[in-house]
Design an enzyme around this catalytic site. Structure first.
Site, PDB file in Angstrom:
ATOM      1  CD  GLU A 312      -2.719  -1.357   2.715  1.00 47.91           C
ATOM      2  OE1 GLU A 312      -3.736  -0.577   2.728  1.00 47.91           O
ATOM      3  OE2 GLU A 312      -2.135  -1.989   3.305  1.00 47.91           O
ATOM      4  CD  GLU A 321       3.531   0.783   9.373  1.00 48.41           C
ATOM      5  OE1 GLU A 321       2.370   0.145   8.841  1.00 48.41           O
ATOM      6  OE2 GLU A 321       3.537   0.986  10.740  1.00 48.41           O
TER       7      GLU A 321
END
Length: 340
Positions: A312, A321
């Protein structure tokens, strides 16, 4: 673990079909601007034998896409809706369910409603509204005759624990008990699971001195940790059992634990590699499929959701992340892992 989500950037969990009561899942985050469409994602799931999905937000386009393929859904109630739902009544909650969920997907395709995500960790403003919202939604499901079929819970960060070592000393943070105890009463009465997000990766990078990499990775050479008569060879099992011990400490025994997020990134940190992600996620799949349970609860299957279907690119925080994906955007696997 999950960052704030909006109606434009939402997340979806997908379960992997297996002969083992469908205990293995994948989290499909959509915090990005380059991700495949919901329709394309649904085709990817279908082509990989994945028959169940969880949506963090009741987005109409996503609900419709998966409803068209008869996908069984686990649907999130956003944190920002808790105030409204808590201050309403069962009839208003019923209207909310019809307008936001059942207008786009058949109730027959809904497995769980996950009311709020990590409220006690990142959105504490909503904590006082969490249990009242759950109760109103439950009463609404009763009116609709769906309370036996659709279970309600909330996903918590593992930081709800103030003590987790050794696992038998597991205890909830005292500041959360005013919310957690009524929630545990609800879960116990309705046969619903306690949901937790846990990431041994973060435990390792935050404290590499006391958390050996092999212990975080479920590696074969991890030094065992003894807890009385029990022996732990990985942090994953230890975290689950610490949650179980914490619930028992408050007088609640037998509530199942569902791991709503866990995974390992492939980039952005020196131990965030495809090799380590393959080891961690592969071992999680093996353990869940075997039904081995945990040292405190041997033979008790644990329902687990792997994070993440895709990388993402708009996730905030550290670079890692953005790199929890198992599949690339073209649908090929980023590393070798048996998901079927």
């Amino acid at each position: 673990m999950l960052n704030a989500v909006t109606l434009l950037f939402f997340s979806t969990f997908v379960f992997l079909a297996s002969a083992d009561a469908n205990q293995i899942g994948i989290c499909h985050g959509r915090v990005g601007d380059n991700l495949p469409s919901p329709h394309a994602a649904s085709l990817l799931l279908k082509s990989n034998g994945i028959s169940k999905a969880r949506l963090f937000l009741p987005d109409p386009a996503i609900l419709s896409a998966f409803n068209a393929t008869n996908t069984e859904l686990i649907i999130g109630v956003p944190n920002e809706n808790l105030t409204y739902l808590a201050s309403s009544d069962a009839n208003i909650a019923q209207n909310w369910l019809k307008s936001n969920i059942f207008s786009f997907v058949s109730p027959d395709h809904v497995r769980y409603l996950v009311v709020g995500n990590e409220v006690l960790y990142k959105d504490t403003f909503y904590s006082q509204y969490l249990v009242p919202a759950i109760n109103n939604l439950y009463n609404a499901l009763q009116i609709l005759g769906l309370d036996k079929k659709i279970k309600l819970s909330s996903a918590h960060a593992s930081s709800v624990l103030s003590s987790s070592y050794p696992p038998s000393a597991g205890a909830f943070d005292q500041q959360f008990l005013s919310v957690l105890v009524p929630m545990l009463q609800f879960l116990n009465q309705t046969g619903s699971p306690f949901m937790v997000n846990t990431y041994p990766f973060f435990s390792y990078i935050n404290d590499p001195t006391n958390v050996p990499l092999s212990y975080a990775l479920l590696g074969p050479d991890a030094v065992p940790v003894k807890d009385g008569d029990l022996v732990y060879t990985n942090l994953f099992d230890a975290t689950i059992d610490a949650i179980v011990a914490a619930m028992e400490r408050e007088g609640f025994k037998g509530i199942p634990v569902v791991v709503t997020e866990t995974g390992w990134p492939t980039a952005g940190h020196m131990v965030a590699t495809k090799e380590n992600a393959a080891i961690y996620n592969g071992k999680i799949v093996e353990r869940v499929r075997s039904g081995v349970g945990t040292p405190r609860q041997p033979g008790v299957p644990v329902e687990v959701y792997l994070f993440d279907l895709y990388d993402e690119n708009l996730k905030s925080g550290g670079e890692f992340e953005k790199h929890f994906g198992i599949f690339s955007l073209d649908g090929s696997k980023l590393y070798n892992i048996d998901l079927n």
